[in-house]
Design a protein around this motif. Structure first.
Motif, short mmCIF file in Angstrom:
data_model
loop_
_atom_site.label_atom_id
_atom_site.label_comp_id
_atom_site.label_asym_id
_atom_site.label_seq_id
_atom_site.Cartn_x
_atom_site.Cartn_y
_atom_site.Cartn_z
N LYS A 26 0.85 -1.19 0.00
CA LYS A 26 0.00 0.00 0.00
C LYS A 26 0.88 1.24 0.00
CE LYS A 26 -2.35 -1.76 3.69
NZ LYS A 26 -3.24 -1.74 4.84
N GLU A 27 0.26 2.41 -0.10
CA GLU A 27 1.00 3.65 0.04
C GLU A 27 1.52 3.78 1.45
OE1 GLU A 27 -1.76 6.68 -0.87
OE2 GLU A 27 -1.68 6.31 -3.02
N ALA A 28 2.65 4.45 1.60
CA ALA A 28 3.13 4.76 2.94
C ALA A 28 2.07 5.60 3.64
CB ALA A 28 4.45 5.52 2.85
N LEU A 29 1.97 5.44 4.94
CA LEU A 29 1.01 6.21 5.74
C LEU A 29 1.59 7.60 6.02
CD1 LEU A 29 -1.66 5.94 7.42
CD2 LEU A 29 -0.19 5.40 9.36
N ALA A 30 0.80 8.63 5.76
CA ALA A 30 1.25 10.00 6.04
C ALA A 30 0.48 10.55 7.23
CB ALA A 30 1.03 10.89 4.83
N PHE A 31 1.18 11.17 8.17
CA PHE A 31 0.47 11.76 9.31
C PHE A 31 1.04 13.13 9.62
CE2 PHE A 31 3.30 11.74 13.01
CZ PHE A 31 4.36 11.00 12.52
N LEU A 32 0.21 13.93 10.25
CA LEU A 32 0.58 15.28 10.68
C LEU A 32 1.09 15.21 12.12
CD1 LEU A 32 0.46 18.42 10.24
CD2 LEU A 32 -1.87 18.29 11.14
N THR A 33 2.28 15.73 12.37
CA THR A 33 2.80 15.69 13.73
C THR A 33 1.98 16.60 14.64
OG1 THR A 33 4.37 17.49 13.29
CG2 THR A 33 5.17 15.23 12.93
N GLY A 34 1.97 16.28 15.92
CA GLY A 34 1.29 17.12 16.91
C GLY A 34 -0.21 17.07 16.86
N SER A 35 -0.80 16.10 16.16
CA SER A 35 -2.25 16.09 16.00
C SER A 35 -2.89 14.80 16.50
CB SER A 35 -2.61 16.29 14.53
OG SER A 35 -2.06 15.25 13.77
N ASN A 36 -2.12 13.96 17.21
CA ASN A 36 -2.65 12.69 17.73
C ASN A 36 -3.19 11.79 16.64
OD1 ASN A 36 -2.14 13.26 20.48
ND2 ASN A 36 -3.94 14.60 20.49
N GLN A 37 -2.62 11.90 15.41
CA GLN A 37 -3.09 11.00 14.36
C GLN A 37 -2.57 9.60 14.56
OE1 GLN A 37 -2.44 13.31 10.43
NE2 GLN A 37 -4.02 11.78 10.07
N ALA A 138 -0.76 25.00 5.62
CA ALA A 138 -1.70 25.67 6.52
C ALA A 138 -3.02 24.91 6.58
CB ALA A 138 -1.93 27.11 6.05
N ASP A 139 -3.47 24.39 5.43
CA ASP A 139 -4.71 23.61 5.37
C ASP A 139 -4.63 22.38 6.27
OD1 ASP A 139 -6.27 25.08 3.74
OD2 ASP A 139 -6.05 23.79 1.96
N GLU A 140 -3.50 21.71 6.20
CA GLU A 140 -3.34 20.49 7.00
C GLU A 140 -3.37 20.82 8.49
OE1 GLU A 140 -0.77 17.51 4.19
OE2 GLU A 140 0.28 19.20 5.08
N MET A 141 -2.70 21.91 8.86
CA MET A 141 -2.68 22.28 10.27
C MET A 141 -4.08 22.65 10.74
SD MET A 141 1.02 23.37 11.16
CE MET A 141 1.27 25.07 10.91
N HIS A 143 -6.90 21.46 9.50
CA HIS A 143 -7.73 20.25 9.53
C HIS A 143 -7.28 19.26 10.60
CE1 HIS A 143 -9.43 20.54 5.15
NE2 HIS A 143 -9.48 21.68 5.80
N GLY A 144 -6.01 19.31 10.98
CA GLY A 144 -5.51 18.37 11.97
C GLY A 144 -5.16 17.01 11.40
N HIS A 145 -4.90 16.94 10.07
CA HIS A 145 -4.44 15.68 9.48
C HIS A 145 -3.66 15.97 8.21
CE1 HIS A 145 -8.79 15.89 7.88
NE2 HIS A 145 -8.02 16.42 6.98
N ALA A 146 -2.94 14.95 7.75
CA ALA A 146 -2.14 15.08 6.52
C ALA A 146 -3.03 14.92 5.30
CB ALA A 146 -1.04 14.04 6.51
N HIS A 147 -2.71 15.66 4.25
CA HIS A 147 -3.42 15.52 2.97
C HIS A 147 -2.54 14.82 1.95
CE1 HIS A 147 -6.14 19.23 3.90
NE2 HIS A 147 -6.59 18.13 4.45
N GLY A 148 -3.14 14.42 0.84
CA GLY A 148 -2.40 13.85 -0.27
C GLY A 148 -2.15 12.36 -0.10
N GLU A 149 -1.17 11.86 -0.85
CA GLU A 149 -0.88 10.43 -0.86
C GLU A 149 -0.62 9.90 0.54
OE1 GLU A 149 2.37 8.53 -3.26
OE2 GLU A 149 1.29 9.60 -4.85
#
Ligand SMILES: [Zn+2]
Length: 154
Positions: A26-37, A138-141, A143-149
């Motif tokens: 699968k695609e690598a998992l992308a996450f936003l730091t500092g957001s408890n993802q 800025a959008d990701e911050m 929303h509190g999650h990573a966007h894209g692949e």
């Protein structure tokens, strides 16, 4: 504060060595730091790694999905469930679908449900490989999650 988006491949095993989850194929998992993802014990380690780094990360239950609480296990009259209820089924107990209970036993009169996270009380091991690190948008911050692949696509 600026946050990062970290993409990584992983294989998750429990203390018995059973593979519980994996990003293989699968695609690598992308996450936003500092957001408890992702769980805190894993995030802490990933933050200190660079692209291409591989590591085996052991995360104790306390820093993963927490200990199992016996008071989250309950017997409920069978008639509150559909006829076809069986062990392993999951039900949400609120309209938002946030709290999930798992059926762990079924008898003639009662159904035993467990509201613990399925991985509560488990010490986990992650084999991880970092595939990308970038600044969060800025959008990701917002929303509190990573966007894209590998992240949330919307
Ligand atoms: Zn979003």
């Amino acid at each position: 504060m600026s946050e990062k988006v970290i993409s990584f491949h992983y294989k998750l095993t429990n203390s018995k060595g059973d593979v519980l989850d994996s990003s293989e194929g699968k695609e690598a998992l992308a996450f936003l730091t500092g957001s408890n993802q992702i769980i805190s014990g894993l995030e802490k380690e990933l933050m200190s790694m660079s692209v291409g780094d591989k590591k085996t990360v052991d995360v104790a239950a306390e820093e993963a999905y927490g200990p199992k609480h016996d008071d989250r296990i309950a017997d409920v009259p069978r008639e509150q469930f559909p006829e076809e209820v069986e062990v392993g089924m999951m039900f949400s107990t609120d309209p938002q679908g946030q709290s999930i209970v798992t059926v762990t036993a079924v008898s003639d009169d009662t159904v035993t449900i467990d509201a613990n996270h399925p991985l509560a009380g488990e010490d986990l091991t992650f084999d991880v490989e970092i595939t990308a690190v970038r600044e969060a948008t800025a959008d990701e911050m917002a929303h509190g999650h990573a966007h894209g692949e590998g992240g949330v696509q919307h």
